[in-house]
Design an enzyme around this catalytic site. Structure first.
Site, PDB file in Angstrom:
ATOM      1  N   GLU A 308      -0.375 -56.658  -5.720  1.00 57.96           N
ATOM      2  CA  GLU A 308       0.324 -57.151  -4.528  1.00 57.96           C
ATOM      3  C   GLU A 308       0.754 -58.608  -4.687  1.00 57.96           C
ATOM      4  O   GLU A 308       0.525 -59.447  -3.812  1.00 57.96           O
ATOM      5  CB  GLU A 308      -0.568 -56.980  -3.280  1.00 57.96           C
ATOM      6  CG  GLU A 308      -0.897 -55.516  -3.001  1.00 57.96           C
ATOM      7  CD  GLU A 308      -1.645 -55.273  -1.709  1.00 57.96           C
ATOM      8  OE1 GLU A 308      -2.380 -56.170  -1.274  1.00 57.96           O
ATOM      9  OE2 GLU A 308      -1.487 -54.177  -1.147  1.00 57.96           O
ATOM     10  N   ASP A 382      -5.938 -46.850  -0.045  1.00 58.95           N
ATOM     11  CA  ASP A 382      -6.263 -48.143   0.561  1.00 58.95           C
ATOM     12  C   ASP A 382      -6.995 -47.993   1.892  1.00 58.95           C
ATOM     13  O   ASP A 382      -6.368 -48.122   2.944  1.00 58.95           O
ATOM     14  CB  ASP A 382      -4.981 -48.952   0.774  1.00 58.95           C
ATOM     15  CG  ASP A 382      -5.277 -50.367   1.219  1.00 58.95           C
ATOM     16  OD1 ASP A 382      -6.443 -50.751   1.185  1.00 58.95           O
ATOM     17  OD2 ASP A 382      -4.331 -51.080   1.605  1.00 58.95           O
ATOM     18  N   GLU A 410      -8.928 -52.387   9.596  1.00 59.05           N
ATOM     19  CA  GLU A 410      -7.495 -52.533   9.337  1.00 59.05           C
ATOM     20  C   GLU A 410      -6.700 -51.270   9.682  1.00 59.05           C
ATOM     21  O   GLU A 410      -5.649 -51.350  10.307  1.00 59.05           O
ATOM     22  CB  GLU A 410      -7.286 -52.896   7.859  1.00 59.05           C
ATOM     23  CG  GLU A 410      -5.821 -52.936   7.458  1.00 59.05           C
ATOM     24  CD  GLU A 410      -5.614 -53.273   5.985  1.00 59.05           C
ATOM     25  OE1 GLU A 410      -6.600 -53.546   5.272  1.00 59.05           O
ATOM     26  OE2 GLU A 410      -4.443 -53.272   5.561  1.00 59.05           O
TER      27      GLU A 410
HETATM   28  C1  GCV Z   1      -6.352 -58.761   1.013  1.00 57.88           C
HETATM   29  C2  GCV Z   1      -4.410 -53.932   1.650  1.00 57.88           C
HETATM   30  C3  GCV Z   1      -4.382 -54.884   2.795  1.00 57.88           C
HETATM   31  C4  GCV Z   1      -4.189 -56.306   2.331  1.00 57.88           C
HETATM   32  C5  GCV Z   1      -5.327 -56.624   1.345  1.00 57.88           C
HETATM   33  C6  GCV Z   1      -5.242 -55.631   0.197  1.00 57.88           C
HETATM   34  C7  GCV Z   1      -6.362 -55.837  -0.801  1.00 57.88           C
HETATM   35  O1  GCV Z   1      -3.161 -53.831   1.044  1.00 57.88           O
HETATM   36  O2  GCV Z   1      -3.364 -54.521   3.680  1.00 57.88           O
HETATM   37  O3  GCV Z   1      -4.254 -57.150   3.441  1.00 57.88           O
HETATM   38  O4  GCV Z   1      -5.219 -57.941   0.871  1.00 57.88           O
HETATM   39  O5  GCV Z   1      -5.367 -54.338   0.700  1.00 57.88           O
HETATM   40  O6  GCV Z   1      -7.353 -55.138  -0.678  1.00 57.88           O
HETATM   41  O7  GCV Z   1      -6.238 -56.666  -1.673  1.00 57.88           O
END
Ligand code: GCV
Length: 719
Positions: A308, A382, A410
């Protein structure tokens, strides 16, 4: 009629909040309330054991034990005081201070290791005593908290004889907290770390945080977000980190930091962060030396690399192992570890997202240094409401895998949905990977039993913030609690943990315990049903992940869009990860791969995760068509929430009014949002199925266009 309704509404408002001043339990005390034991016989029995207590030793940790016992026993028993070893009914001792008891009582403690303890009723100098013995002061602290838990839950202490030692070594919270105090995916206020006021201003909350963690055996905390700010490694911030490490040390808690892989360039003035570059290696080595100079028991680094948008060894043509080992070598002389995340996926790979962690890390098995753990999210995508387990579990005999659970909500309704995660964690941990034949559970991978891993661990992404009740919702404190209990013992049942948490946090009253426990145990399944039944996944609002949005189709990457995940069309719905599709099933061991390859043998909870099926497909457990089953599950989920809310209402007067009221308000939101999820998803999928909502189910009150028009630019916790 209208007047009656107005009056009824007014009366309702009066009963819900009878006064503008609300007194009661605001939730700050978590499960460490220590209110007087409300059963006189039980209290009397405990007084005989614990009204006079003695803690041997004078370390910072034994001081913590003394403070906790003083506070807790005065609360629970009314009166209690420290005394000498001869007069004490309760003796807590560890290490050399425990030798005399070990020898004279002929009690062996070697098997308890560095963190275990025993609690036993013994006769000592002709008097019955309760002893908590351990090899270390931290072990004694854990034993003390266990004893207090037994008392808070009113267990019989006559003839007690129990021993406990953690099954995993690293039991750590991951805070996704930024240095400006915004918490990524945080729904309980700001970060509890007030970086601006550190190192000098030490909030009581820091100590209470440490107490709460120690009470469930959590022994590490990663203070900052995995999307790391490189400034955390500057001396200015390391001073602040040291202040927290000093506070946490007596509680057995080590501090870890998330680090940005490109720190040598960003704060070190180097031209590269290539892990094979000698200057880069020296930079990390010096940085590690600097950290350990200030924090001798520093735990190590957590790294999100090449994921990411985060930098990583891949930027220099190096592997994850090369990147991790460079950091590991800087930490090794000091005893630190690297927790290297396997959460990687990239569009350019041209491989389906759920397969990428396995493809990337399986070939690296055996290539990591001894002080590296690979940290793997429980599922392959995720932290969805439900996922099958990541195929990596069991696939790396030579690389310790560490579990990463999400405690913060989340994808599960933020902090207004009452979802106890214990059953979800349990489902994951009990899953048999078949890596070494039957019985190769995920728990046995994680606790090192299956492959004899030299280091083991479990991480939980924290749900903690500055909200007075810590987690934004009192019931969600139970997820912090159960994470700690399961990290200590991955085989403990979620129902057992729910029982003890309710007794400590809400009440020991049988009706409360039974009803709330039932709600907790039903809550995760209910949420899966009203959000993502039958294996659906990632159909929530884009970016913030709030609310339903199965229609999202315009984001930059295919695998950020909802339509990519559900693949609904006029023929059917679901993601084909079977051999006829992307063949993600091939990554699992037999017989899982064969089971998951065939819809008839795929557990229904994962049906649409692994298969794209026609709307008229027959769902075996109910005999309904797939369309009808999906709709029924959405309705069932929303109905369960309604029932939960009714059950909660029936407990008014039996629970502290402020606790009661807080949960009731959140349940009102959850009920609305469960119906919102249900309606939006059913209407959206109906466009493709072109079938009616089955008879007897109420029709959505709004149109699909209405649900699609909703937007939440300021939803909390965004990345
Ligand atoms: C900290 C998901 C979440 C992100 C998070 C990522 C990760 O994509 O939406 O906010 O980033 O996981 O675990 O690195």
């Amino acid at each position: 009629m209208k007047l009656v309704l107005i009056l009824a509404g007014w009366l309702f408002a009066l009963t819900v909040q009878a006064s503008s001043i609300m007194q009661g339990e605001d939730g700050y005390r978590l499960w460490l309330k220590y209110d007087p034991i409300d059963n006189a016989d039980v209290q009397q029995a405990y007084r005989q054991h614990a009204a006079n207590w003695f803690v041997a030793g004078n370390s910072a940790t034994t001081q913590v034990i003394k403070d906790e016992l003083d506070f807790a026993l005065k609360g629970l028993l009314g009166e209690a005081s420290a005394t000498d070893a001869e007069s004490a009914g309760l003796i807590v001792a560890a290490g050399d201070n425990a030798t005399v008891y070990r020898q004279k009582l002929k009690i062996e403690t070697a098997d308890l290791g560095d963190e275990g303890y025993l609690i036993q009723q013994v006769r000592w100098q002709n008097k019955p005593r309760l002893v908590v013995l351990a090899n270390t002061d931290v072990g004694a602290l854990y034993g003390t908290f266990h004893l207090l838990r037994l008392m808070q839950t009113q267990q019989n202490l006559e003839n007690v004889a129990l021993r406990s030692a953690p099954k995993t070594q690293l039991r750590v919270l991951n805070h996704w907290d930024n240095l400006d105090r915004h918490v990524e995916r945080g729904y309980a206020g700001q970060s509890i770390w007030d970086w601006h006021k550190l190192p000098d201003y030490r909030y009581q909350r820091y100590f209470d945080y440490a107490r709460a963690n120690a009470s469930v055996g959590i022994n590490g905390t990663v203070l900052n977000n995995v999307n790391a700010d490189p400034l955390i490694l500057t001396s200015q911030y390391l001073d602040k980190v040291k202040a927290l490490a000093d506070i946490f040390r007596p509680y057995g808690i080590k501090v870890y930091l998330s680090v940005k892989f490109s720190s040598p360039q960003l704060i070190g003035g180097l031209k590269s962060s290539d892990p094979l570059d000698k200057k880069v290696q020296a930079w990390w080595k010096n940085k590690a030396d600097e950290i350990y100079q200030a924090i001798p028991d520093f735990g190590g680094f957590l790294v999100k690399a090449n994921s990411e948008g985060q930098p990583g060894p891949g930027d220099f043509g190096r592997t994850h192992a090369q990147g991790a080992n460079m950091l590991a070598q800087a930490l090794a002389p000091h005893g630190g570890v690297v927790m290297w995340r396997a959460f990687v996926y990239a569009n350019e790979k041209n491989e389906e997202r759920s397969k990428q962690a396995y493809s990337e890390f399986k070939p690296l098995d055996g290539k990591f240094d001894d002080n590296v753990l690979v940290q793997v999210k429980n599922g392959p995508i995720d932290f969805q409401p439900r996922e099958p387990v990541n195929a990596l579990f069991g696939a790396t005999p030579q690389t310790p895998l560490m579990m990463e659970f999400q405690i913060t909500m989340e994808y599960l309704g933020f902090s207004t949905h009452f979802v106890y995660l214990g059953p979800m964690y349990e489902e994951v941990l009990k899953t048999d990977t078949f890596a070494k034949g039957k019985g190769s559970t995920v728990a046995s991978v994680i606790d090192g039993e299956l492959y004899d891993y030299p280091i083991t661990g479990m991480a939980g992404v924290a749900n903690i913030g500055t909200d007075r009740n810590w987690t934004g919702h009192i019931m969600l404190q139970s997820n912090w609690y159960v994470f700690g209990r399961m990290a200590w013992n991955p085989s403990i049942s979620s129902a057992t943990v729910a029982d003890e948490w309710v007794r400590m946090t809400l009440s020991n009253d049988n009706e409360v315990v039974t009803k709330v426990k039932d709600m907790m145990m039903a809550s995760h399944e209910a949420t899966v049903n009203y959000m993502t039944p039958l294996g659906l996944h990632h159909i929530m609002g884009a970016g913030h992940h709030y609310g339903p949005a199965p229609w999202v189709d315009s984001l930059g990457r295919a695998d950020w869009n909802s339509v990519y995940y559900h693949q609904a069309n006029s023929k059917g719905i679901g993601f084909d990860r079977s051999p006829s599709g992307v063949n993600a099933v091939e990554q699992y061991f037999s017989p899982l791969k064969e089971e998951y390859a065939n819809p008839a043998t795929t557990p229904e909870k994962y049906l649409l995760w692994f298969h794209h099926l026609p709307w008229e497909y027959n769902v075996a457990s109910s005999g309904r068509t797939l369309w009808s089953e999906i709709v029924h599950r959405y309705y069932q989920g929303a109905n369960t929430v309604k029932e939960m809310a009714n059950t909660w209402d029936s407990l008014e007067g039996k629970i502290d009014p402020w606790q009661f009221h807080q949960v009731q308000m959140a349940m009102t939101i959850q009920q609305k949002e469960a119906i919102w999820w249900r309606n939006a998803c059913v209407l959206y999928f109906q466009q493709f199925a072109e079938l009616p909502i089955p008879e007897g189910l109420e029709k959505p009150e709004q149109s699909l266009e209405y649900y699609q028009s909703l937007s939440f630019p300021h939803a909390p916790g965004q990345g």
